[in-house]
Design an enzyme around this catalytic site. Structure first.
Site, short mmCIF file in Angstrom:
data_model
loop_
_atom_site.label_atom_id
_atom_site.label_comp_id
_atom_site.label_asym_id
_atom_site.label_seq_id
_atom_site.Cartn_x
_atom_site.Cartn_y
_atom_site.Cartn_z
CD GLU A 1 -6.62 5.78 2.61
OE1 GLU A 1 -5.97 4.99 3.30
OE2 GLU A 1 -6.28 6.11 1.48
CG ASP B 1 -2.20 0.88 0.90
OD1 ASP B 1 -2.15 1.71 -0.03
OD2 ASP B 1 -3.22 0.74 1.62
#
Ligand code: BGC
Ligand code: BGC
Length: 615
Positions: free
Chosen positions: A505, A308
């Protein structure tokens, strides 16, 4: 370029060795590479990979394992200089001309640069097309995954994958960072809406979208590479904290969080993204057992693993990344690193680790084999540029029609006293209110045009209010006031469209209450005071704490985050579609119950799977 930046660049170049930069060897006709076996599409992919690998230097191999952000590649020639194999657009990272054609031009320009290297290995470009091709202005925006989970319709979700792939292909992009197959266990988590459901059965079934993205074979004209993310346990963190710690036994990790990845691997998903989170205190980005042993060896995943965003920086808990973190991540089994900015540093650190024997050459070759196999399978060597025949499909009516169908199917009817719904199209007067009634940004949520999303007219679409206006008969008066001012007893019904505003997020975590905000409560009480039957439509990324308010409402429809096609909400309100959606998440009685999930015995306001229809 400043002189210090120039000096740093020269030093980095020298450190990489002069062999890396071969002026003039631009892959043009006449180089040896043109007749090489790897260029021959009639050979099996594995032979082509072997041939190509045998021609690659260590620097070229390290470049293939590097993914840089579009905006960080300055000058763009760095892509060729450092032999970088992949580019990404992060959330909201769009070219200055944010149109489908503008994206295609940008893609082709990067690709020309990549092809100018001696071996001419095409780059692969990834982006988060997580509910349609959501960074692109004018693209069709589908409901977020939580709404798709409510449809319980894997075949529909497969078709959404197909048309999204068509829009993505029309902009050149080869690869989406989706689906998120997270199993969201705690609704406080700001990424709950990226989850198809709290029980692994729904996320597993919805891996049908992988087939839609990738097509029957990766080489199809609109096939894009899919990514199952975030491996593993992202939705199970303590307190629902983003990037937090998932403290569960291995048995529970395997029972709750692993199954959707297994399903995606069985469907041949091309890539898997590692989760920022930890498992019992250990960052998954450095977790060799989970990545190498479980994902690759046990589940038999043959695609490539991507980190990520700057995920390797977090392994040692200190900002930035070190050679040790690079080695730990690669040795754990990550094949490509989403750096995303400091690619020069990453490349020189990885080279040093290999030279010091900290990362075996076999691991570098394995990573390259996995990445190059996907590039060959996608047909990137034969068709490296955008197929412009698909560019007009971005935001096409046919795609919007499918999105509207998905919106309809995702609505969940939770309450309907005295058949308050469906509304009559021939009512005299309907009152509409609420901050989410006439706002494309709010109904689309995060990961829309920008990373966190935003309110307002951010991209073309139909708001819920517009959908209502387009549905009623010519004789019906629809009065709209955002705050609910001006309502009186003369209306036949009041529709309040309330809930959350966009987040993604981090920003979306809600450790405190999960209730409606003061503006919504004020709007609702104005409507209630009028005595007009009150229909509440909740637009939110998760169940909300509404137990103390719901008694005052005649009907409640939860619309999740429907995206650009608000007409689908109106279709349900007026009975053009009899509601079929079922809750993919248990609906709490109060926020303090979080986490609350099917089978845990906690008393719910509405059970997992609940959903009424019009009979
Ligand atoms: C990017 C996102 C990325 C995030 C990570 C943002 O600036 O746009 O794509 O996920 O940073 O922190
Ligand atoms: C997110 C990923 C996303 C990546 C690239 C990260 O911050 O966690 O889901 O794919 O950024 O935008």
């Amino acid at each position: 370029m400043t002189s210090t930046k120039l000096a740093a660049r020269l030093v980095a170049l020298l450190a990489l060795g002069a062999a890396l930069y071969v002026p003039g060897a631009s892959g043009s006709a006449g180089t040896a590479a043109d007749t090489a076996a790897y260029r021959d599409p009639s050979l099996p992919v594995s032979d082509r990979v072997d041939d190509l690998l045998s021609r690659m230097s260590l620097d070229e191999k390290i470049g293939q394992m590097t993914q840089a952000e579009r905006s960080a590649l300055d000058p763009q020639s760095d892509l060729a200089t450092y032999r970088i194999g992949s580019v990404l657009s992060g959330g909201g990272s769009a070219p200055a001309d944010n149109t489908a054609a503008g994206w295609a031009d940008t893609y082709d320009s990067f690709q020309r640069t990549a092809l100018s290297t001696p071996l001419g290995i095409p780059m692969i470009y990834g982006a988060d097309a997580v509910h349609g091709h959501n960074n692109v202005y004018g693209a069709t925006i589908f409901p977020h995954n939580i709404g798709l989970g409510a449809t319980r319709d894997p075949a529909l979700v497969n078709r959404i994958g197909e048309v999204t792939a068509e829009e993505v292909s029309g902009t050149g992009i080869d690869w989406t960072f989706g689906p998120c197959v997270c199993v969201a266990r705690n609704d406080r988590w700001g990424r709950t809406y990226e989850s198809f459901g709290e029980d692994p059965e729904i996320p597993s079934a919805m891996t049908s979208i992988v087939d839609g993205f990738q097509g029957a074979t990766l080489g199809g004209p609109t096939s894009i590479l899919a990514t199952a993310k975030h491996y593993v346990g992202d939705g199970g963190t303590e307190g629902g904290v983003d990037q937090g710690d998932t403290r569960v036994s291995e048995a529970e990790l395997r029972a709750i969080h692993l199954p959707p990845f297994q399903a995606a691997v069985e469907r041949g998903v091309g890539s898997v993204m590692i989760s920022f989170s930890s498992w019992n205190g250990e960052k998954v980005h450095g977790h060799r057992y989970l990545i190498n042993d479980v994902l690759k060896e046990e589940l038999g995943f043959t695609g490539f693993v991507i980190s990520d965003w700057a995920g390797i920086d977090q392994i040692d808990g200190q900002p930035g990344f070190t050679g040790a973190e690079v080695a730990t991540a690669i040795n754990a089994g990550i094949d490509m690193i989403m750096v995303p900015y400091d690619y020069q540093q990453f490349i020189s650190l990885l080279r040093a680790e290999v030279e010091a024997g900290q990362v075996p050459m076999a691991r570098i070759d394995d990573a390259n084999r996995r990445i190059l196999t996907k590039k060959f399978e996608l047909g990137l060597f034969e068709r490296p540029f955008t197929d412009r025949s698909y560019t007009p499909s971005v935001g096409s009516q046919a795609h919007r029609d499918l999105a509207r169908e998905a919106v309809r199917e995702s609505q969940v009817l939770l309450k309907n006293n005295d058949d308050a719904l469906p509304l009559s199209k021939s009512s005299d007067k309907i009152f509409v209110a609420g901050k989410n009634a006439d706002d494309i940004g709010n109904q689309s949520g995060g990961w829309t045009i920008s990373w966190q999303g935003s309110s307002g007219d951010i991209t073309p679409g139909t708001t819920v209010l517009e959908g209502i206006r387009d549905t009623v008969s010519p004789g019906t008066t629809v009065t709209y006031d955002r705050e609910g001012q001006g309502i009186d007893g003369s209306y036949e019904s009041a529709v309040a469209v309330v809930g959350e505003t966009p987040y993604a997020e981090g920003e979306g975590d809600r450790p405190g209450g999960l209730g409606l905000d003061a503006a919504d409560l004020a709007t609702l009480s104005r409507l209630e005071e009028s005595g007009v039957p009150l229909i509440v439509v909740l637009i939110s990324g998760r169940p909300m704490d509404i137990a103390t308010e719901i008694d005052g409402w005649d009907a409640l429809v939860t619309a999740w985050l429907p995206g650009t096609e608000g007409q689908g909400v109106a279709d349900v309100l007026f009975g053009d579609h009899n509601p079929t959606g079922k809750l993919p998440m248990t609906w709490m009685r109060e926020a303090g119950q979080q986490p609350i999930n099917v089978g845990d015995g906690k008393p719910a306001l509405f059970e997992y799977g609940y959903g009424l229809d019009y009979g």
